[in-house]
Scaffold this motif. Structure first.
Motif, short mmCIF file in Angstrom:
data_model
loop_
_atom_site.label_atom_id
_atom_site.label_comp_id
_atom_site.label_asym_id
_atom_site.label_seq_id
_atom_site.Cartn_x
_atom_site.Cartn_y
_atom_site.Cartn_z
N LEU A 120 23.82 14.86 13.51
CA LEU A 120 23.10 15.85 12.76
C LEU A 120 23.03 15.28 11.28
N LEU A 121 24.39 14.70 10.70
CA LEU A 121 24.28 14.61 9.31
C LEU A 121 23.32 13.31 8.93
N ALA A 122 23.06 12.57 9.95
CA ALA A 122 22.50 11.34 9.56
C ALA A 122 21.07 11.34 9.82
N GLU A 123 20.46 12.31 10.72
CA GLU A 123 19.19 11.92 11.26
C GLU A 123 18.15 12.02 10.22
N GLU A 124 18.29 12.39 9.18
CA GLU A 124 16.89 12.55 8.21
C GLU A 124 16.94 11.04 7.51
N ASP A 125 18.17 10.65 7.30
CA ASP A 125 18.32 9.05 6.67
C ASP A 125 17.65 8.00 7.72
N VAL A 126 17.83 8.39 9.22
CA VAL A 126 17.44 7.51 10.13
C VAL A 126 16.02 7.43 10.28
N LYS A 166 16.57 4.76 6.04
CA LYS A 166 17.68 4.41 5.12
C LYS A 166 18.80 3.69 5.94
N LEU A 167 18.96 4.41 7.24
CA LEU A 167 20.03 4.12 8.14
C LEU A 167 19.49 3.55 9.39
N VAL A 168 20.30 2.88 9.90
CA VAL A 168 19.97 2.68 11.61
C VAL A 168 21.12 2.91 12.00
N HIS A 169 20.95 3.45 13.51
CA HIS A 169 21.92 3.97 14.45
C HIS A 169 22.33 2.72 15.31
N LEU A 170 23.58 2.32 14.83
CA LEU A 170 24.20 1.26 15.63
C LEU A 170 24.41 1.41 17.07
N PHE A 171 24.24 0.67 18.21
CA PHE A 171 24.77 0.87 19.61
C PHE A 171 24.85 2.59 19.79
N PRO A 172 23.24 3.04 19.78
CA PRO A 172 23.16 4.35 20.04
C PRO A 172 23.63 5.00 21.58
N GLU A 173 23.98 3.81 22.45
CA GLU A 173 24.64 4.21 23.83
C GLU A 173 26.16 4.30 23.78
N HIS A 174 26.59 4.12 22.41
CA HIS A 174 27.99 4.49 22.45
C HIS A 174 28.23 5.54 21.31
N VAL A 175 28.21 6.78 21.70
CA VAL A 175 28.58 7.88 20.95
C VAL A 175 29.75 8.53 21.27
N LEU A 176 30.56 8.91 20.70
CA LEU A 176 31.95 9.41 21.25
C LEU A 176 31.66 10.94 20.84
N THR A 177 32.20 11.69 21.97
CA THR A 177 32.15 13.41 21.99
C THR A 177 33.61 13.72 21.41
N VAL A 178 33.61 14.51 20.21
CA VAL A 178 34.65 15.12 19.57
C VAL A 178 35.18 16.27 19.66
N PRO A 179 36.25 16.77 19.60
CA PRO A 179 36.58 18.11 19.88
C PRO A 179 36.16 19.15 18.95
N LEU A 180 35.54 18.87 17.92
CA LEU A 180 35.15 19.74 16.83
C LEU A 180 33.49 19.90 16.97
N GLY A 181 32.82 20.78 16.21
CA GLY A 181 31.65 20.97 16.15
C GLY A 181 31.09 22.04 15.07
#
Length: 302
Positions: free
Chosen positions: A242-248, A252-267
């Motif tokens: 959510l915080l990187a989507e505009e820069d992507v 300005k940024l690239v999403h490295l390894f988009p198939e490797h996204v970790l789900t974390v216990p916060l939101g």
């Protein structure tokens, strides 16, 4: 004789007891210390008891004062709550708070869309890392980054907690970052408020926490600054999408390894007090925010 004490004396009594100072009570009530003292004396005369013991620099409640405050305190709070609720019903503004990184990297670029759709609504926006204090700060609704568990709050998930890896395109090309294991050659930019590097590397690169600690890294305690550091070729950042989507989207940024996204216990949760009915303007704003978040999630699945 009226069964009610002089009502103007009660706010002065409550403030003086809470602050244990006529001067501090006067500052809060926008009157002089002498005026506070006069109101307290009027109340004492009406009741026929002393409510405070006076000293040179401070005042202390008597036993009668403490007992009286315990009895009238809930009633004063009810008057305050009922008055505030009635005033809010006529209010066309929305008071909203959120984490600074959410404000800078996601909300600021969308805010104008809401105001164009609802031009009669006045939007008052603040940012804080702390748990929102709805009563003290006069907030209607807030975004909070947490696990969603708080018995006092109605919490609706806005965006699930995730940890994904980003860097500048030139940094990726310069280091030849093609697999998660290649990150051993990179500088890891660590957001000390969202430290998911050890979990991500263990899950997707088979690198244990001891090895992770030995990798070259930079620790930064402000999320927006972490992302800016990655944009300026300083290393690889782990961030919520959510915080990187505009820069992507701006390259300005690239999403490295988009198939490797970790789900974390916060939101990111949209929260407000459970016992507070939302005004129509606040409901409009809540529904708009939820729709914006749904649009983002849908676009990321395409």
């Amino acid at each position: 004789m009226s069964p009610y004490p002089p009502l103007k004396t009660l706010p002065a009594f409550e403030a003086a007891l809470r602050l244990q100072s006529f001067s501090l009570a006067a500052d809060e009530l926008n009157v002089t210390p002498g005026a506070v003292g006069q109101q307290i004396r009027k109340l004492e005369e009406w009741l026929g008891v002393e409510l405070f013991t006076r000293s040179v620099r401070q005042v202390y409640p008597t036993a009668d004062g403490l007992a009286y405050a315990a009895r009238i305190g809930p009633a004063l709070q009810q008057i305050s709550d009922a008055s505030a609720q009635l005033r809010r019903r006529q209010d066309h503004s929305v008071h909203f708070a959120m984490p600074p990184s959410f404000a800078a990297k996601w909300f600021s670029s969308r805010m104008a869309r809401f105001l164009i759709m609802h031009p009669t609504t006045a939007l008052h926006v603040g940012s804080t890392e702390e748990k929102p204090n709805f009563d003290q700060d006069g907030l209607d609704i807030a975004v909070r980054y947490f696990d969603g568990n708080d018995d006092s709050l109605e919490a609706v998930l806005l965006y699930r907690g995730q940890a994904a890896v980003y860097c500048a395109p030139s940094y990726r090309d310069e280091l030849g970052l093609e697999t998660p294991g290649d990150l051993v050659r990179a500088t890891l930019i660590n957001d000390t408020k969202h430290h998911w590097w050890a979990d991500w590397l263990a899950t997707f690169a088979g690198i244990d926490p001891d090895q992770t600690r030995a990798l070259k890294h930079i620790d930064i305690d402000q999320t927006a600054m972490v992302i800016e550091a990655a944009i300026h070729n300083q290393g690889v950042v782990i961030s919520n999408p959510l915080l990187a989507e505009e820069d992507v989207s701006e390259g300005k940024l690239v999403h490295l390894f988009p198939e490797h996204v970790l789900t974390v216990p916060l939101g990111y949760y949209l929260v407000h007090p459970k016992k507070r009915e939302l005004r129509s303007q606040v409901r409009l704003f809540r529904d708009w925010l939820l729709e914006e978040a749904r649009d983002l999630v849908s676009s990321q699945r395409l």
